[in-house]
Design a protein around this motif. Sequence first.
Motif, short mmCIF file in Angstrom:
data_model
loop_
_atom_site.label_atom_id
_atom_site.label_comp_id
_atom_site.label_asym_id
_atom_site.label_seq_id
_atom_site.Cartn_x
_atom_site.Cartn_y
_atom_site.Cartn_z
N GLY A 1 -30.56 17.64 -3.29
CA GLY A 1 -31.65 17.84 -2.36
C GLY A 1 -31.33 17.65 -0.83
N ALA A 2 -30.42 16.92 -0.39
CA ALA A 2 -29.92 16.53 0.99
C ALA A 2 -29.07 17.68 1.32
CB ALA A 2 -29.50 15.48 1.09
N ILE A 3 -28.54 18.45 0.67
CA ILE A 3 -27.42 19.55 0.81
C ILE A 3 -27.87 20.51 1.96
CG2 ILE A 3 -26.15 21.48 0.23
CD1 ILE A 3 -26.11 20.35 -2.61
N PRO A 4 -29.13 20.97 2.05
CA PRO A 4 -29.49 21.75 3.40
C PRO A 4 -29.49 20.98 4.55
CG PRO A 4 -31.08 22.10 1.50
CD PRO A 4 -30.18 21.08 1.13
N ILE A 5 -29.69 19.71 4.57
CA ILE A 5 -29.82 18.55 5.68
C ILE A 5 -28.36 18.68 6.22
CG2 ILE A 5 -30.27 16.38 6.56
CD1 ILE A 5 -32.67 16.63 4.30
N LEU A 6 -27.47 18.39 5.33
CA LEU A 6 -25.90 18.16 5.35
C LEU A 6 -25.43 19.60 6.15
CD1 LEU A 6 -25.15 15.80 2.50
CD2 LEU A 6 -24.71 15.13 4.77
N LEU A 7 -25.77 20.59 5.55
CA LEU A 7 -25.29 22.01 6.01
C LEU A 7 -25.74 22.30 7.44
CD1 LEU A 7 -25.68 24.32 2.96
CD2 LEU A 7 -23.34 23.41 3.77
N GLU A 8 -26.74 21.56 7.81
CA GLU A 8 -27.22 21.68 9.17
C GLU A 8 -26.22 20.75 10.01
OE1 GLU A 8 -31.51 21.29 10.88
OE2 GLU A 8 -31.51 22.46 9.13
N LYS A 9 -26.20 19.48 9.54
CA LYS A 9 -25.51 18.43 10.36
C LYS A 9 -23.84 18.78 10.56
CE LYS A 9 -24.88 13.82 11.47
NZ LYS A 9 -25.28 13.29 12.72
N TYR A 10 -23.39 19.30 9.33
CA TYR A 10 -21.96 19.56 9.44
C TYR A 10 -22.00 21.02 9.07
CZ TYR A 10 -21.67 14.67 8.85
OH TYR A 10 -21.87 13.23 9.19
#
Length: 394
Positions: free
Chosen positions: A85-94
């Motif tokens: 579930g946190a993948i989209p947030i990580l893709l935005e951050k990295y």
Amino acid sequence: MIRKMAEGVYNVGAIDWERTLFDEIVSTPQGTSYNAYLILGSEKIALVDTVEPEKVDQLLANLEELGVERIDYIVSNHAEQDHSGAIPILLEKYPGAKVVTNAKCKAFEMDLLHLKDEDFIVIKEGDTLDLGGKTLKFVFTPWVHWPETMTTFLVEDRIAFTCDFFGSHAATTHTFAEQYDRIYHEAKRYYAEIMMPFRQTIGRNIKKIEELEPRIIAPSHGPAYSDPKFIIDAYKEWISEKTKNEALVLYVSMHGSTKKMVDALVDYLGEEGVEVKVRDLVHADMGEIAIDLVDVTTLIIATPTMLAGPHPSAVYAAYLANALRPKVKVVGIMGSYGWGGRTVDILKANLGSLRVELLEPLLIKGLPKDEDYGKIREFAKKIAEKHRELGVMG
Ligand code: FEO
């Protein structure tokens, strides 16, 4: 909190001390964790699994504390949102990161998280990914507990990142399992709720993990195991056909008649040498019932007739037992009725997936009378006889 697993390998996931319910059904009295593993190669940086999105702050804080400015690969072992579930947030951050996973998992994540085709690198069974001195090998372990589930093996450190497989609902600051009784119980709860229906495929997947000869098994819930044999042996015991000399009595009673039947049955079973676990369905914890179901030989559902059928709590219990597909061998239905109804037919229909011997149901009109206690005693004798036939009783 950052937990070091090996040189250049860290658990940077989140601990969820407050979570009390999982999948909106199974209690998690010890909380849980969503482990995410950072692996620092000399060339590339990988993160294996992420966390429940509402706990992403813990993951981001851990990455910041380690000074991580770049992630090259987010390896996704499983598409369920408590890990993906946190993948989209990580893709935005990295923004340079790619999601590394299998084709099935990619398809799920495009549906569940609205990830795009270009976000992915798709790997096949047995593929490897070189991070520079750290090699990831992908081993498919389907149906633990979704069809896309896989294990990522860190070859040099011999760490198997198994995601849900071998996990436990346990919030802990320990990197590795230490309180073995506690972790055994919580891993059994985890197995009971989501793994038990897939016992056959789990056996094949255990073999695949054993062939890797891991030094550490690092699931994505609960602590890792520096003694992989502990959890592998537990799983082997749970998936085996072996059951205990135990009967689980799940009951509901409105005016006490069914309860009197249950009390008598429990006494008679005790006299016959059968261990009994009794749970009142009105107050029972479904997680504990699921754990009981892992290795009992007999399941008894006791219910009054209500609205021309079983009490809804009994239907719920039957449906749950049917869905969890435990290795129960014998099922009995008993209860009190007033003037008729379809209690047995409805419960039988809800237990249709279990390959069990169904005892002749025992329904009694009203409050049990003297002769009815004789029938309950016979019912108990029948259960004991089945246990002897099955070889579970000494
Ligand atoms: Fe922990 Fe299937 O998710």
